[in-house]
Design an enzyme around this catalytic site. Sequence first.
Site, PDB file in Angstrom:
ATOM      1  N   GLY A  46       0.835  -1.193   0.000  1.00  0.00           N
ATOM      2  CA  GLY A  46       0.000   0.000   0.000  1.00  0.00           C
ATOM      3  C   GLY A  46       0.869   1.242   0.000  1.00  0.00           C
ATOM      4  O   GLY A  46       2.078   1.168   0.268  1.00  0.00           O
ATOM      5  N   GLN A  51       2.682   9.998   2.051  1.00  0.00           N
ATOM      6  CA  GLN A  51       4.048   9.472   2.149  1.00  0.00           C
ATOM      7  C   GLN A  51       4.974   9.992   1.051  1.00  0.00           C
ATOM      8  O   GLN A  51       6.185   9.881   1.156  1.00  0.00           O
ATOM      9  CB  GLN A  51       4.024   7.932   2.102  1.00  0.00           C
ATOM     10  CG  GLN A  51       3.401   7.317   3.353  1.00  0.00           C
ATOM     11  CD  GLN A  51       3.304   5.815   3.230  1.00  0.00           C
ATOM     12  OE1 GLN A  51       2.366   5.292   2.633  1.00  0.00           O
ATOM     13  NE2 GLN A  51       4.273   5.113   3.772  1.00  0.00           N
ATOM     14  N   CYS A  92       5.979  -0.354   7.419  1.00  0.00           N
ATOM     15  CA  CYS A  92       5.671   0.905   6.729  1.00  0.00           C
ATOM     16  C   CYS A  92       6.866   1.304   5.875  1.00  0.00           C
ATOM     17  O   CYS A  92       8.012   1.241   6.342  1.00  0.00           O
ATOM     18  CB  CYS A  92       5.365   1.997   7.752  1.00  0.00           C
ATOM     19  SG  CYS A  92       4.893   3.565   7.004  1.00  0.00           S
ATOM     20  N   LEU A  93       6.590   1.723   4.646  1.00  0.00           N
ATOM     21  CA  LEU A  93       7.682   2.128   3.745  1.00  0.00           C
ATOM     22  C   LEU A  93       8.353   3.411   4.235  1.00  0.00           C
ATOM     23  O   LEU A  93       9.459   3.724   3.811  1.00  0.00           O
ATOM     24  CB  LEU A  93       7.150   2.299   2.320  1.00  0.00           C
ATOM     25  CG  LEU A  93       6.569   1.019   1.700  1.00  0.00           C
ATOM     26  CD1 LEU A  93       5.907   1.312   0.358  1.00  0.00           C
ATOM     27  CD2 LEU A  93       7.636  -0.058   1.535  1.00  0.00           C
ATOM     28  N   HIS A 134      -4.320   1.255   7.748  1.00  0.00           N
ATOM     29  CA  HIS A 134      -2.984   1.845   7.907  1.00  0.00           C
ATOM     30  C   HIS A 134      -2.815   3.039   6.944  1.00  0.00           C
ATOM     31  O   HIS A 134      -2.332   4.102   7.339  1.00  0.00           O
ATOM     32  CB  HIS A 134      -1.953   0.737   7.623  1.00  0.00           C
ATOM     33  CG  HIS A 134      -0.525   1.156   7.608  1.00  0.00           C
ATOM     34  ND1 HIS A 134       0.404   0.720   8.530  1.00  0.00           N
ATOM     35  CD2 HIS A 134       0.166   1.942   6.742  1.00  0.00           C
ATOM     36  CE1 HIS A 134       1.591   1.235   8.246  1.00  0.00           C
ATOM     37  NE2 HIS A 134       1.475   1.987   7.154  1.00  0.00           N
ATOM     38  N   GLU A 135      -3.245   2.852   5.687  1.00  0.00           N
ATOM     39  CA  GLU A 135      -3.093   3.941   4.696  1.00  0.00           C
ATOM     40  C   GLU A 135      -4.024   5.105   5.021  1.00  0.00           C
ATOM     41  O   GLU A 135      -3.649   6.272   4.842  1.00  0.00           O
ATOM     42  CB  GLU A 135      -3.370   3.427   3.270  1.00  0.00           C
ATOM     43  CG  GLU A 135      -2.506   2.266   2.804  1.00  0.00           C
ATOM     44  CD  GLU A 135      -1.028   2.454   3.031  1.00  0.00           C
ATOM     45  OE1 GLU A 135      -0.556   3.607   3.050  1.00  0.00           O
ATOM     46  OE2 GLU A 135      -0.321   1.440   3.212  1.00  0.00           O
ATOM     47  N   HIS A 138      -2.481   7.306   7.474  1.00  0.00           N
ATOM     48  CA  HIS A 138      -1.503   8.243   6.891  1.00  0.00           C
ATOM     49  C   HIS A 138      -2.199   9.530   6.446  1.00  0.00           C
ATOM     50  O   HIS A 138      -1.661  10.623   6.617  1.00  0.00           O
ATOM     51  CB  HIS A 138      -0.808   7.609   5.675  1.00  0.00           C
ATOM     52  CG  HIS A 138       0.363   6.729   6.017  1.00  0.00           C
ATOM     53  ND1 HIS A 138       1.443   7.174   6.745  1.00  0.00           N
ATOM     54  CD2 HIS A 138       0.641   5.438   5.690  1.00  0.00           C
ATOM     55  CE1 HIS A 138       2.335   6.188   6.869  1.00  0.00           C
ATOM     56  NE2 HIS A 138       1.866   5.121   6.243  1.00  0.00           N
TER      57      HIS A 138
END
Length: 170
Positions: A46, A51, A92-93, A134-135, A138
């Site tokens: 994702g 981000q 997480c990226l 999670h997204e 963000h």
Amino acid sequence: MALLNILQYPDPRLHNVAKPVAQVDDRVRAIVADLFETMYAAKGVGLAATQVDIHERIIVVDTSEQRDQPMVLINPQIVERSADCKEWEEGCLSLPGVYDKVVRPDRIRVRALDARGESFEIDADGLLAVCVQHEMDHLEGKVFVDYLSSLKRNRIKARMRKRQRETEAV
Ligand code: K1U
Ligand code: ZN
């Protein structure tokens, strides 16, 4: 299409609250294409526009094993959530190499716009439910480590800052 830079925690821009998309047009579709390219290149499941320093309510996900089920959610809203919750190990990226357990509703129903600007709803469970929540966090300026104790979060912050200093020194 372009590969975008992923902000690294504790970059303060990760805490910006994203604005709703007023119109799904070619500008938004270009952002979506860049998000997919960046997510697949980083081997994520994702990615939220936040981000990559774009503060608009756009997320992309693909939790399929074959990496062939791209899904875009613009202005996503959770319209139903299960009372029962589940603990998942999240990554997480924006925090490479950091994983920890987060408890979230097990199943959700999400309403969003697709890349043509049409409204749709999905029922999600398992990794898809975790990833979408999670997204969506963000987009609210929330990172999964915000669910952890301040002791753990401060340790992670220090580790990430040390790593960034070391990268800059090379
Ligand atoms: O940075 C992100 O928001 C993407 C993130 C999504 C996510 C994965 C797992 C749990 C919650 C949210 C990632 O893609 S992390 C890296 C990853 O590829 C991965 C991690 C765990 C399971 C599957 C993939
Ligand atoms: Zn993330």
